[in-house]
Design a protein around this motif. Structure first.
Motif, short mmCIF file in Angstrom:
data_model
loop_
_atom_site.label_atom_id
_atom_site.label_comp_id
_atom_site.label_asym_id
_atom_site.label_seq_id
_atom_site.Cartn_x
_atom_site.Cartn_y
_atom_site.Cartn_z
N ASP A 4 0.87 -1.16 -0.04
CA ASP A 4 -0.14 -0.07 0.20
C ASP A 4 0.83 1.21 -0.05
O ASP A 4 0.62 2.16 -0.88
N THR A 5 1.76 1.41 1.00
CA THR A 5 2.77 2.46 1.04
C THR A 5 3.57 2.92 -0.48
O THR A 5 3.53 3.90 -0.96
N THR A 6 3.82 1.55 -1.01
CA THR A 6 4.53 1.63 -2.19
C THR A 6 4.00 2.23 -3.37
O THR A 6 4.37 2.90 -4.17
N ARG A 7 2.67 1.97 -3.35
CA ARG A 7 1.77 2.20 -4.26
C ARG A 7 1.29 3.80 -4.18
O ARG A 7 1.33 4.76 -5.23
N MET A 8 1.12 4.10 -2.78
CA MET A 8 0.68 5.58 -2.75
C MET A 8 1.81 6.38 -2.73
O MET A 8 1.71 7.52 -3.08
N ARG A 9 3.09 6.06 -2.44
CA ARG A 9 4.31 6.97 -2.48
C ARG A 9 4.55 7.07 -3.90
O ARG A 9 5.56 8.17 -4.12
N ASN A 10 4.35 6.32 -4.80
CA ASN A 10 4.61 6.29 -6.24
C ASN A 10 6.20 6.52 -6.26
O ASN A 10 6.33 7.55 -7.36
N GLY A 11 7.20 5.88 -5.93
CA GLY A 11 8.50 6.02 -6.22
C GLY A 11 9.34 6.74 -5.16
O GLY A 11 10.42 6.93 -5.20
N LYS A 12 8.42 7.58 -4.42
CA LYS A 12 9.13 8.57 -3.40
C LYS A 12 9.74 7.74 -2.17
O LYS A 12 8.92 6.53 -1.91
N PRO A 13 10.67 8.19 -1.58
CA PRO A 13 11.13 7.43 -0.32
C PRO A 13 10.01 7.10 0.84
O PRO A 13 9.31 8.34 1.01
N PHE A 14 10.34 6.17 1.41
CA PHE A 14 9.55 6.04 2.94
C PHE A 14 10.26 5.15 3.73
O PHE A 14 11.30 4.44 3.43
N VAL A 15 10.12 5.34 4.98
CA VAL A 15 10.64 4.53 5.94
C VAL A 15 9.62 3.90 6.90
O VAL A 15 8.89 4.77 7.51
N PHE A 16 9.37 2.62 7.22
CA PHE A 16 8.60 2.23 8.35
C PHE A 16 9.30 2.54 9.75
O PHE A 16 10.85 1.94 9.87
N SER A 17 8.88 2.88 10.65
CA SER A 17 9.35 3.25 11.82
C SER A 17 8.71 2.91 13.04
O SER A 17 7.46 3.13 13.00
N ASN A 18 9.14 3.03 14.22
CA ASN A 18 8.59 2.84 15.45
C ASN A 18 9.16 3.74 16.51
O ASN A 18 10.14 3.53 17.08
N GLN A 19 8.57 4.80 16.70
CA GLN A 19 9.21 5.64 17.34
C GLN A 19 9.07 5.51 19.05
O GLN A 19 9.83 5.99 19.61
#
Length: 41
Positions: A4-19
């Motif tokens: 879902d994140t890959t699709r919605m970010r459309n090639g933009k960077p993202f990081v899954f985190s647990n703050q």
């Protein structure tokens, strides 16, 4: 969640985190420093 994140970010960077535990925090800090030009090249 990743697909879902890959699709919605459309090639933009993202990081899954647990703050709560700090997981992923170093990656976020490094991204901000690189993209914000906050460190010497």
């Amino acid at each position: 969640m990743d697909s879902d994140t890959t699709r919605m970010r459309n090639g933009k960077p993202f990081v899954f985190s647990n703050q709560k535990t700090g997981q992923g925090l170093e990656e976020i800090i490094a991204f901000i420093e690189r993209q914000g030009l906050l460190t010497a090249a």
